[in-house]
Design an enzyme around this catalytic site. Structure first.
Site, short mmCIF file in Angstrom:
data_model
loop_
_atom_site.label_atom_id
_atom_site.label_comp_id
_atom_site.label_asym_id
_atom_site.label_seq_id
_atom_site.Cartn_x
_atom_site.Cartn_y
_atom_site.Cartn_z
N GLN A 98 70.29 54.46 60.22
CA GLN A 98 69.32 54.43 61.31
C GLN A 98 69.95 54.57 62.69
O GLN A 98 71.16 54.43 62.85
CB GLN A 98 68.54 53.12 61.27
CG GLN A 98 69.44 51.89 61.38
CD GLN A 98 68.63 50.60 61.32
OE1 GLN A 98 68.49 49.91 62.32
NE2 GLN A 98 68.09 50.28 60.17
N HIS A 264 73.96 54.14 62.47
CA HIS A 264 74.60 53.02 61.79
C HIS A 264 73.86 52.62 60.53
O HIS A 264 72.69 52.96 60.34
CB HIS A 264 74.73 51.81 62.74
CG HIS A 264 73.44 51.34 63.33
ND1 HIS A 264 72.85 51.98 64.40
CD2 HIS A 264 72.61 50.32 63.03
CE1 HIS A 264 71.73 51.36 64.72
NE2 HIS A 264 71.55 50.35 63.90
N ARG A 283 64.87 56.37 60.96
CA ARG A 283 65.69 56.31 59.75
C ARG A 283 66.00 57.70 59.22
O ARG A 283 65.16 58.60 59.28
CB ARG A 283 64.97 55.49 58.67
CG ARG A 283 64.71 54.07 59.08
CD ARG A 283 64.06 53.25 57.97
NE ARG A 283 63.62 51.96 58.50
CZ ARG A 283 62.45 51.76 59.09
NH1 ARG A 283 61.58 52.74 59.19
NH2 ARG A 283 62.16 50.56 59.58
ZN LIG Z 1 69.90 49.02 63.97
#
Ligand SMILES: [Zn+2]
Length: 412
Positions: A98, A264, A283
């Site tokens: 994400q 990340h 995402r």
């Molecule tokens: Zn995050």
């Protein structure tokens, strides 16, 4: 000063032990418990439980008296809202790949989805509020994460170490352009591969990773992560993308700051996380939740290199503060070793949330009201309260986290 009751979010990746143990509830919990939310986010605000048993949400309290609860300057700066959200995050399984939008992207994205009439709670809604979401994650246990694009030269080395001829053509994209443009090209190619191509490519990547791990190659940890992700999310393009990211193992007290656009994925462990008061997540995979690759690509920052590990600044005894560029929050810890019961004063005139993560502390206000905060306990200190003093119980070791809007949290 008021004790808080906080909502637990039961996402599937959560732990059945970490949050229950912190809160002193039976372990294991009947369901996975992923996040404990401390703050005034409209989706799940903390609650204040009064001695007569009545409850009030922190959101309602702040909205009814922003100047008293937040202080005049903070209320003005943040339009009457508590600007941060504090969480305890407990991951048994990897979270989604994400990134979070910048302030401008969030404002535009929220307006566009409002205009399109997508309900706020719709599964395909990206922007649940108009705010950006810079975040700082500080490990409570050993904490594993992927964050930020690795230096492309190192990624080229990694790809060359893997015995997967099918990857060679993709590696060439990065060899030709070992910079953020090359990372953009390679990430975009991988994250948009047709499923048939992915299904052909991923098994050979996983085989190559098995071999690399067996031979204890230089990218053993990275390859183990790819294997874990490949097992948890078979056929997911996020498994390929994970090859491009820095791999972190944070020890307790170590933190990383993730600005807007940083790609990340948290992998495992328990941490305290603080962020701007937002739930905006874009995402790219590794999740059963809504994935929006074009929107993710729009917000991603492809600049590469090391994401620094923050250990905080010890600006006076007992107190460690994690400085970041985010104006919305400032996170500190106050820790006492066993046998040290020196009092520590917090600042006055600003709103604070205090969360006890070890031992127990007594909190007193200008020598008057006193509250005991045990492990897992939390409290709200409005800006209108007098100076709060913390003291550990009975000479035992203790630790609390203190969250406040950006600025200096402690009296000096
Ligand atoms: Zn995050």
């Amino acid at each position: 000063m008021e004790l808080l009751e906080n909502a637990v979010r039961p996402y599937a990746w959560g732990s059945r032990t970490a949050i229950a143990a912190l809160l002193g509830r039976p372990v294991p919990a009947p369901h996975p418990e992923a996040e404990l939310w401390l703050g005034a986010h409209p989706a799940d605000p903390s609650r204040l439980v009064r001695p007569d048993g009545t409850e009030l949400s922190l959101l309602d309290l702040v909205e009814a008296d922003p100047a008293g609860q937040l202080g005049v300057a903070c209320a003005q700066r943040w339009a009457g809202r508590l600007p941060f959200l504090l969480k305890v995050l407990a991951a048994d399984e990897p979270l989604s790949l994400q990134a979070h939008p910048s302030a401008e992207q969030a404002r535009q994205g929220f307006a566009a989805e409002e205009a399109a009439g997508i309900p706020l709670d719709a599964k395909n809604r990206n922007y649940r509020d108009p705010n950006h979401k810079p975040e700082l994650v500080c490990a409570l246990t050993e904490f594993h994460a992927l964050a930020g694009f690795r230096d492309p030269h190192r990624t080229i080395e990694l790809l060359r170490c893997l015995d997967a001829p099918e990857l060679a053509g993709y590696a060439e994209l990065l060899v030709a352009q070992p910079d953020s443009a090359g990372l953009r090209a390679l990430f975009t190619t991988w994250i948009t591969l047709p499923q048939l191509t992915l299904d052909a490519l991923l098994p050979s990547l996983l085989d190559a990773c098995v071999l690399h791990v067996k031979e204890h190659g230089p990218f053993e940890v990275e390859c183990k992560t790819v294997l874990e992700l490949g097992e948890a999310y078979p056929g997911d393009a996020g498994v390929l993308a994970a090859l491009l990211l820095n791999r972190f193992v944070l020890q307790p007290g170590e933190a990383i700051y993730l600005p807007a656009g940083n790609l990340h994925a948290y992998l495992s462990g328990t941490a305290v996380e603080i962020m701007a008061n937002s739930d905006n997540v874009l995402r790219g995979g590794l999740t059963p939740k809504h994935v929006d690759v074009p929107e993710l690509l729009r917000v991603l920052d492809f600049s590469a290199g090391d994401v620094p590990v923050l250990r905080g600044e010890r600006h006076r005894e007992h107190v460690t503060t994690y400085h970041t560029p985010a104006e919305e929050f400032l996170l500190s810890t106050v820790a006492w070793p066993a046998g040290d019961s020196a009092p520590v004063e917090l600042a006055e005139g600003r709103p604070q949330i205090v969360l006890c993560t070890d031992g127990a502390v007594h909190v007193s206000l200008a020598g008057q009201a006193q509250t005991r905060l045990g492990r897992g306990g939390s409290l709200w200190l409005p800006a209108s309260d007098p100076v709060a003093t913390l003291r550990p119980e009975d000479g035992e070791s203790a630790q609390v986290f203190v969250a406040t809007p950006g600025g200096t949290p402690f009296n000096t």
